[in-house]
Scaffold this motif. Structure first.
Motif, short mmCIF file in Angstrom:
data_model
loop_
_atom_site.label_atom_id
_atom_site.label_comp_id
_atom_site.label_asym_id
_atom_site.label_seq_id
_atom_site.Cartn_x
_atom_site.Cartn_y
_atom_site.Cartn_z
N UNK A 1 0.85 -1.21 0.00
CA UNK A 1 0.00 0.00 0.00
C UNK A 1 0.88 1.25 0.00
N UNK A 2 1.88 1.28 0.86
CA UNK A 2 2.77 2.45 0.91
C UNK A 2 3.44 2.70 -0.44
N UNK A 3 3.84 1.63 -1.12
CA UNK A 3 4.46 1.78 -2.45
C UNK A 3 3.48 2.41 -3.43
N UNK A 4 2.22 2.01 -3.37
CA UNK A 4 1.22 2.57 -4.29
C UNK A 4 0.94 4.04 -4.00
N UNK A 5 1.14 4.45 -2.75
CA UNK A 5 0.87 5.83 -2.35
C UNK A 5 2.05 6.76 -2.61
N UNK A 6 3.20 6.22 -2.90
CA UNK A 6 4.40 7.05 -3.10
C UNK A 6 4.19 8.14 -4.16
N UNK A 7 3.57 7.84 -5.32
CA UNK A 7 3.40 8.90 -6.33
C UNK A 7 2.38 9.97 -5.94
N UNK B 1 0.58 9.13 1.88
CA UNK B 1 1.69 8.64 2.70
C UNK B 1 2.28 9.83 3.47
N UNK B 2 2.68 9.58 4.71
CA UNK B 2 3.29 10.62 5.54
C UNK B 2 4.82 10.51 5.44
N UNK B 3 5.50 11.45 6.04
CA UNK B 3 6.97 11.40 6.08
C UNK B 3 7.44 10.12 6.78
N UNK B 4 6.75 9.74 7.85
CA UNK B 4 7.11 8.48 8.55
C UNK B 4 6.88 7.28 7.64
N UNK B 5 5.80 7.33 6.86
CA UNK B 5 5.53 6.25 5.91
C UNK B 5 6.60 6.15 4.85
N UNK C 1 -0.64 3.99 12.87
CA UNK C 1 0.82 4.02 13.02
C UNK C 1 1.43 5.34 12.56
N UNK C 2 0.60 6.21 11.99
CA UNK C 2 1.09 7.50 11.51
C UNK C 2 1.82 7.42 10.18
N UNK C 3 1.59 6.34 9.44
CA UNK C 3 2.29 6.15 8.16
C UNK C 3 1.49 6.67 6.97
N UNK C 4 0.18 6.85 7.17
CA UNK C 4 -0.68 7.47 6.15
C UNK C 4 -1.63 8.42 6.86
#
Length: 139
Positions: A43-49, A97-101, A78-81
């Motif tokens: 999920x985090x990878x998909x949100x990167x763009x 995505x957040x900076x932590x993510x 978790x504060x990642x998104x």
């Protein structure tokens, strides 16, 4: 059909088989390194763009809607998104995505991913040929 004239579908099946069957150890290493299930990293990878809706995340990751909601809720806790109102449709929320993510994702992607033994066993000439073909496919 002769072996020396495979179809694009046959070659694609071979490539996907090689990749899909050799990624489990890397996925486990990513999970151990980050403490997150690999589905969260996906999920985090998909949100990167950029931001996506829950439906877009589900489609991009191949997850069903309930599993996507649970995963995004976990990442949010978790504060990642972060969820925000979609500026084009105020009834919808987007997930970003957040900076932590991004930090977790960078750590996940830095996990060593050595070539499978079949690739490592190729001769230098075969590796050059395969590399050239794959670069051709990237463009």
């Amino acid at each position: 059909m002769p072996d020396d004239a495979p179809t694009a579908d046959v070659v694609w099946a071979q490539l996907t088989h090689l990749v899909m069957d050799t990624r489990d150890s890397w996925k486990r290493a990513v999970t151990e390194r980050t403490g997150l299930p690999f589905s969260r990293i996906r999920i985090l990878r998909r949100l990167r763009p950029g931001p996506l809706t829950l439906n877009q995340i589900a489609q991009a990751t191949g997850m069903d809607a309930p599993a996507t909601t649970v995963a995004v809720n976990n990442l949010d806790e978790l504060g990642l998104v972060v969820r925000e109102i979609d500026p084009t449709n105020r009834r919808r929320k987007q997930v970003s995505i957040t900076a932590a993510g991004r930090t977790i994702l960078t750590e996940a992607m830095a996990t060593p991913d050595p070539a499978p033994s079949a690739v490592a066993a190729l001769s230098p000439d075969d590796l050059r040929t395969l590399h050239a073909l794959l670069r051709k496919l990237e463009h």
